[in-house]
Every structure is written in structure tokens, then in C-alpha cells.
Motif scaffolding. Structure first.
Motif, mmCIF file in Angstrom:
data_model
loop_
_atom_site.group_PDB
_atom_site.id
_atom_site.type_symbol
_atom_site.label_atom_id
_atom_site.label_comp_id
_atom_site.label_asym_id
_atom_site.label_seq_id
_atom_site.Cartn_x
_atom_site.Cartn_y
_atom_site.Cartn_z
ATOM 1 N N GLN A 154 -46.962 9.113 -21.346
ATOM 2 C CA GLN A 154 -48.301 9.143 -20.761
ATOM 3 C C GLN A 154 -48.358 10.146 -19.615
ATOM 4 O OE1 GLN A 154 -50.234 5.237 -20.056
ATOM 5 N NE2 GLN A 154 -48.272 4.401 -20.750
ATOM 6 N N SER A 155 -49.562 10.583 -19.308
ATOM 7 C CA SER A 155 -49.770 11.504 -18.191
ATOM 8 C C SER A 155 -49.849 10.741 -16.876
ATOM 9 C CB SER A 155 -51.068 12.284 -18.385
ATOM 10 O OG SER A 155 -50.965 13.108 -19.512
ATOM 11 N N GLY A 201 -44.976 9.447 -16.006
ATOM 12 C CA GLY A 201 -45.523 10.797 -15.998
ATOM 13 C C GLY A 201 -44.857 11.744 -15.021
ATOM 14 N N LYS A 236 -42.773 14.659 -13.926
ATOM 15 C CA LYS A 236 -42.361 15.895 -14.589
ATOM 16 C C LYS A 236 -41.998 16.947 -13.548
ATOM 17 C CE LYS A 236 -45.465 15.275 -18.572
ATOM 18 N NZ LYS A 236 -44.723 14.211 -19.114
ATOM 19 N N ASN A 266 -44.909 17.906 -11.154
ATOM 20 C CA ASN A 266 -45.541 16.994 -10.190
ATOM 21 C C ASN A 266 -44.546 16.239 -9.301
ATOM 22 O OD1 ASN A 266 -44.528 14.940 -11.815
ATOM 23 N ND2 ASN A 266 -46.510 14.302 -12.593
#
Length: 132
Positions: free
Chosen positions: A59-60, A90, A92, A95
């Protein structure tokens, strides 16, 4: 660690965990308030902020989680205790720095790492973002 809404008696559950000589923590879903943290901060060792809705990987990241992370960091710092602030969902390369800047010190990255051919490249890139 557990979600406060999974227990009728959060305080008692934390006491039982501590009685066994274990560390314990609370987990907060994206839309869950942090109010219980104010009343339990003296008993916990970890706060886990979910930055996706639990259930499946990939998921984001939910951007509003940054505000919740910052608020949790403020509560933790005001307590004067050494409590880990973990974020899951989320995370990554692009981020992880913003999540750290909001106050997180522990990161869970699943599909960002395991969805790649070379885990080391991704982990090294994340570490580089955190270092710089």
C-alpha cells in the motif's frame, strides 16, 4: 505491541505484559486517535504508527501519518522516557527521510525491500537518505 482498541482494559494489558518482564508498545491505525497514549506513556517502550491500513502489503504511505508521527514524537519527548517511535506502511526510499524528520526512529519496510531483486541496494539507499 497491540492496538488499544483490541483490549477492553489497555492499562491492565500493559501491566500484564510488564509483569512478565517484557517490553510493550501500542499500535495506532491511521485514523485512530493518540489519546490513550497520554494515559499509558509511563508503561510503554514502543509506539507504532501505522501509515497504511493494515491487511496487505504494497500500500501507499498515507501522508497524514506525518502529522500523527510528529504528535507522537512530541508526546514521547515530553515524557522524558526512551521510547521507540516506529512507522509501518509504505516506507520507501523516497519518503523515509520525511518520516524520520517527523520524528520516527524505527522503520518497517516490507515490499519496498522484498519487492526488489537486490535487497542491499534498497537498504543502502534508505540508509543514505537517513544519513544525509
Amino acid at each position: 505491541s497491540f492496538h488499544p482498541d483490541a483490549s477492553v482494559h489497555v492499562d491492565r494489558t500493559l501491566q500484564l505484559i510488564k509483569t512478565e518482564g517484557r517490553q510493550c508498545g501500542l499500535v495506532f491505525n491511521p485514523a485512530a486517535p493518540l489519546d490513550v497514549l497520554e494515559w499509558t506513556i509511563d508503561q510503554i517502550d514502543l509506539v507504532l504508527i501505522m501509515s497504511v491500513n493494515p491487511g496487505f502489503g504494497g500500500q501507499s504511505f498515507i501522508p497524514a501519518a506525518l502529522k500523527k508521527i510528529a504528535l507522537a514524537r512530541k508526546i514521547i519527548d515530553a515524557s522524558g522516557r526512551d521510547i521507540r517511535l516506529e512507522v509501518d506502511g509504505g516506507i520507501k526510499i523516497d519518503n523515509i527521510r520525511a518520516v524520520a524528520d517527523a520524528g520516527a526512529d524505527t522503520f518497517v519496510a516490507g515490499s519496498a525491500i522484498f519487492g526488489q531483486r537486490d535487497y542491499k541496494v534498497v537498504i543502502d539507499a534508505m540508509r543514505a537518505r537517513l544519513a544525509g
